[in-house]
Each structure stands twice: as C-alpha cells, then as structure tokens.
Design a protein around this motif. Sequence first.
Motif, mmCIF file in Angstrom:
data_model
loop_
_atom_site.group_PDB
_atom_site.id
_atom_site.type_symbol
_atom_site.label_atom_id
_atom_site.label_comp_id
_atom_site.label_asym_id
_atom_site.label_seq_id
_atom_site.Cartn_x
_atom_site.Cartn_y
_atom_site.Cartn_z
ATOM 1 N N ASP A 251 0.861 -1.190 0.000
ATOM 2 C CA ASP A 251 0.000 0.000 0.000
ATOM 3 C C ASP A 251 0.898 1.241 0.000
ATOM 4 N N SER A 252 1.528 1.477 -1.146
ATOM 5 C CA SER A 252 2.565 2.508 -1.227
ATOM 6 C C SER A 252 2.021 3.919 -1.086
ATOM 7 N N HIS A 253 0.713 4.104 -1.247
ATOM 8 C CA HIS A 253 0.125 5.439 -1.131
ATOM 9 C C HIS A 253 -0.776 5.561 0.091
ATOM 10 N N ALA A 254 -0.625 4.626 1.036
ATOM 11 C CA ALA A 254 -1.321 4.683 2.336
ATOM 12 C C ALA A 254 -2.838 4.812 2.192
ATOM 13 N N CYS A 255 -3.395 4.088 1.230
ATOM 14 C CA CYS A 255 -4.849 4.140 1.023
ATOM 15 C C CYS A 255 -5.602 3.604 2.238
ATOM 16 N N LEU A 256 -5.126 2.499 2.802
ATOM 17 C CA LEU A 256 -5.826 1.890 3.927
ATOM 18 C C LEU A 256 -5.771 2.768 5.163
ATOM 19 N N THR A 257 -4.639 3.427 5.355
ATOM 20 C CA THR A 257 -4.543 4.358 6.479
ATOM 21 C C THR A 257 -5.507 5.520 6.299
ATOM 22 N N TRP A 258 -5.611 6.001 5.073
ATOM 23 C CA TRP A 258 -6.553 7.090 4.787
ATOM 24 C C TRP A 258 -7.984 6.631 5.034
ATOM 25 N N LEU A 259 -8.310 5.408 4.627
ATOM 26 C CA LEU A 259 -9.661 4.880 4.828
ATOM 27 C C LEU A 259 -9.997 4.701 6.304
ATOM 28 N N ASP A 260 -8.975 4.420 7.118
ATOM 29 C CA ASP A 260 -9.223 4.212 8.545
ATOM 30 C C ASP A 260 -9.874 5.438 9.195
ATOM 31 N N ARG A 261 -9.666 6.601 8.616
ATOM 32 C CA ARG A 261 -10.272 7.821 9.161
ATOM 33 C C ARG A 261 -11.788 7.776 9.080
ATOM 34 N N PHE A 262 -12.312 6.941 8.164
ATOM 35 C CA PHE A 262 -13.754 6.885 7.941
ATOM 36 C C PHE A 262 -14.367 5.572 8.437
ATOM 37 N N ALA A 263 -13.582 4.797 9.175
ATOM 38 C CA ALA A 263 -14.054 3.489 9.629
ATOM 39 C C ALA A 263 -15.277 3.601 10.527
ATOM 40 N N HIS A 264 -15.441 4.747 11.192
ATOM 41 C CA HIS A 264 -16.597 4.934 12.072
ATOM 42 C C HIS A 264 -17.897 5.085 11.293
ATOM 43 N N ASN A 265 -17.789 5.282 9.986
ATOM 44 C CA ASN A 265 -18.964 5.476 9.125
ATOM 45 C C ASN A 265 -18.926 4.438 8.009
ATOM 46 N N PRO A 266 -19.333 3.213 8.289
ATOM 47 C CA PRO A 266 -19.215 2.123 7.294
ATOM 48 C C PRO A 266 -19.976 2.415 6.003
ATOM 49 N N ALA A 267 -19.447 1.880 4.906
ATOM 50 C CA ALA A 267 -20.074 1.959 3.581
ATOM 51 C C ALA A 267 -20.375 3.393 3.164
ATOM 52 N N GLY A 334 -12.102 -4.398 0.572
ATOM 53 C CA GLY A 334 -12.368 -5.136 1.800
ATOM 54 C C GLY A 334 -12.461 -4.263 3.027
ATOM 55 N N HIS A 335 -12.238 -2.950 2.880
ATOM 56 C CA HIS A 335 -12.275 -2.041 4.028
ATOM 57 C C HIS A 335 -13.719 -1.687 4.362
ATOM 58 N N VAL A 336 -14.017 -1.635 5.634
ATOM 59 C CA VAL A 336 -15.384 -1.405 6.097
ATOM 60 C C VAL A 336 -15.953 -0.075 5.630
ATOM 61 N N ALA A 337 -15.106 0.914 5.352
ATOM 62 C CA ALA A 337 -15.585 2.247 5.000
ATOM 63 C C ALA A 337 -16.075 2.347 3.564
ATOM 64 N N VAL A 338 -15.657 1.411 2.695
ATOM 65 C CA VAL A 338 -15.984 1.520 1.275
ATOM 66 C C VAL A 338 -17.400 1.011 1.018
ATOM 67 N N GLY A 339 -18.202 1.831 0.320
ATOM 68 C CA GLY A 339 -19.599 1.490 0.102
ATOM 69 C C GLY A 339 -20.007 1.339 -1.337
ATOM 70 N N VAL A 340 -19.162 1.754 -2.287
ATOM 71 C CA VAL A 340 -19.498 1.595 -3.695
ATOM 72 C C VAL A 340 -18.205 1.569 -4.510
ATOM 73 N N HIS A 341 -18.212 0.777 -5.575
ATOM 74 C CA HIS A 341 -17.072 0.677 -6.480
ATOM 75 C C HIS A 341 -17.500 1.193 -7.846
ATOM 76 N N VAL A 342 -16.933 2.290 -8.283
ATOM 77 C CA VAL A 342 -17.149 2.804 -9.630
ATOM 78 C C VAL A 342 -16.113 2.121 -10.514
ATOM 79 N N THR A 343 -16.568 1.287 -11.451
ATOM 80 C CA THR A 343 -15.687 0.341 -12.124
ATOM 81 C C THR A 343 -16.033 0.171 -13.591
#
Length: 447
Positions: A251-267, A334-343
């Motif tokens: 995770d060279s750009h610390a995406c998971l660490t950034w997502l952890d800031r929003f873990a209190h608000n799932p999806a 797989g992170h709890v904060a992510v609620g939609v994938h634009v793909t």
Amino acid sequence: MVTPKKPHVAIFAFPFGGHAAPLLSLSRQLATNAADASFSFFCTPKSNGFLSSIATASGPLPNLKFYDVSDGLLGNLPEEVELFMKATPGNFANALEGVVKEMGEVTCLLTDSFLWFAGHMAEERDVPWVTFWVSGARSLAAHFYTELFRKKIGTGPDVLATRHEEPLDFVPGFFVLRVGDLPEGVVFGDLDSFFPRLLHRMGEESARATAVVLKTFDGLDSTILTDLRSKFRSCLAVGPLNLISPLLSEDSHACLTWLDRFAHNPASIAYVGFGTVMRLTPAQVAALAEGLESSGVPFIWSLKAREGLPAGFLEQTAGRGLVVPWAPQSMVLGHVAVGVHVTHGGWNSVMESIAGTVPMICYPTLADQKLNTRLVSHAWRIGVEVDGGVLTRDGVVRSIELVLRKDEGRVMRERACKLRELGKESVENGSSVENFTKLLGILVPGG
C-alpha cells in the motif's frame, strides 16, 4: 534429457490486463498444497518483475519459480498484444527447453486460455493441458458458442443497431443477456481483426483441454457451468480465488490508512478504479471528477494519468478525496468504510467487489465488460450501470446517490453479502474445494 524425479508443472501466463495475477494466485495455492511438486511460472520480464514482488509480499514459496519469456519487442496496446502473440509459441518453447534441462521434463502444462497453442505443445510432450479462463463462465461461453450466435443472430454492420435488445435465451444461463451485451467480435464489430480471431480460436481449442479452470463458483454461475460441463472434458470452478489465495500488495500510497479515518462510518466511501487496461479520455475524467465533487461523498480514485482533472479539483476535494496512481484494490474493497465501487466491470473487479460486499456502478466499454455489467445489474442485482450509460457529472451524482444513500443501495449490499457467503462456503467446504482437489489430481497425480 533429465529424468523427472517429481511432478513438474509449467505455467504459461498471458502478461496483459488482469490475466497474470489470478493465474499466479492459483499457482500459489497449488504450490502450497503440493509441496513436493515443482511449479515453473513463465511470463515476460516486465510482468514477472511485478508479480514476483507481489509473491514476495505474500510469502515466498520454494517450489514456485519465475522464468522470463521474450516479450516480442512490445510497443503500445493493443499492438503490443499482437506482437507478443506473434512471438508465441516460440518464446515459451525456448524458455521451457532451458528450464527442462535444469528441472526435468514437465509433467503438465497449466496455461492462460488465451495461449491456446499450449494444447499442441502438451500433445507433443504427451502431458495433460489445463487451461485457465480468468473471466466469467458466460464470457467463455460467448466465445465457445460463437458459431451458434452467428448462425442464430447473423453478422454485419447493422446487427448491433437493429438487434441490440434481443434476448440470448437460446443458450443456458444467458436468459438476462442481450445481443448488445456480447463481446465485440462475436457477432458485431470487425470479426476478422486480431482479437476476435484469437478469442474464437481459443473458444474452439478449449474443448480439447484436459480441464478448463474458471475463476468463479457454482453458487454464482450454476446454470452456465452445468452446460459447459456437458461440453468440456472437465470444467472446474475454483473461485473466488481472492478468498482462498489473496495476493498481498504494498500500500505505497497509504490508502488503507486514509480509509481508517472513515471506519466509524461504514459503507460511506466511493472507490473509483477502472483496471489496468482501460483509460478514460480527458473528457470522461473531467465528467467523473465533477460528479465526485458534486456528490459530496469521500472517495479514493486510482488514476494513472491526471489529464482532464478540472482546475482546482484536488484542492477543493482535499480532505475527503484521495487521488493516487495505484491502489491495492482488493484490500481497499475489503475495508469497512468503502460502500461503492465505480468500475469498468472487468471480472476481477466484479469478484473483488463481491468479496468485499461492495455494490458497483459500472461503466463498461470493451471485452466482457458489458456482459458482466448486465449480470451485475439484472441477474445478481448488486449494482447498476452508470446512469444514462455515459459518464456525465449528473449521471455520476445520481448513481452514487442511489447506491450510497437510498434503500436500493442497501439492498444491493445485502445481496452482495449473500453472494460473498456463498463464495466463502464454496472455498471452505464446498464445490470449489472439491474442484480444486480434482485440479490438483490432474496436475500432480498422487500428490
């Protein structure tokens, strides 16, 4: 010739798009379960460099080794794919001969389905040929049934315009699919160009394989898998691979660490990622950026080329937006904060979204993406095609609003969760375990 003292499986990977990594994932699982066998993984130097770093991060396996094959003097996509294929089978044959002198004769060939010539190499060596299809079962069936589709539908410049909405219900498992959902080159487009000819030949040659392995599971694709099992010598669904043999990425750009800031608000987070091949135009990048900004939702966007980003976009979305050149997608999903994938709707992305129970907003453009999008939106109902079918600011806003903030999106997540549980069951004590055991028996008899 060195007499083999133990099973030696040669693995031929296709180095483009999302092909090589899933085959590596399968190879690692096989090597883990057959410690006394040798597994030689062949791919181009560039691809092997990336894959070996992932393998190291996931834990080295002493019986799985990487070997380079010539890349055919690569240029730019799609020309580089054609150049690579013109270098086959000679590049693989030459590399294999060198490894045979070192490791002993191969006892089986496991190859990407695109590399259909490997069937003839296996026959010459009198060993089994197992082919691995990295996309969904229906996309494989689309190429296997190409002649049937052409007979029933016809071909020509007007097919897509005049017969787009016609159902394909004459093939098992295609009941929600339409003519317009077929990959280009089956009944419309330039049928004589390189890729359609390659895929048509691949579909025909697959029936000759000792076994065809698919990256799906029976609970997701039971009807079409039943049909394919009546056509192939052996058809083994061993997915979801990301649940049984996940590849760890840095995770060279610390995406998971950034997502952890929003873990209190799932999806609550939108993740935007369009795979390794698809490139948005500057106008599409601008429309998507404007939609993300207008939606007000936090987001991570995996974007290699920033051409098209509106002036001030990064500054105005600072704090709630993270734009990176690359993200560890499966871990992000797989992170709890992510609620939609634009793909783009590629099969790897679909399977990773299911594994993360993340609904999708799909913008398909090529290959099997339209077919996958139709399944996501109409068969499994775990996502939607982007509102209006094109990338516009308002369409992106409406789609995100639907998935993240309305009941429809909640229900989509619940359906995705049920599919994940089916997939989890299949790889823990279900059909995928049984199929993997059968595959291992073909590759490593008595192992």
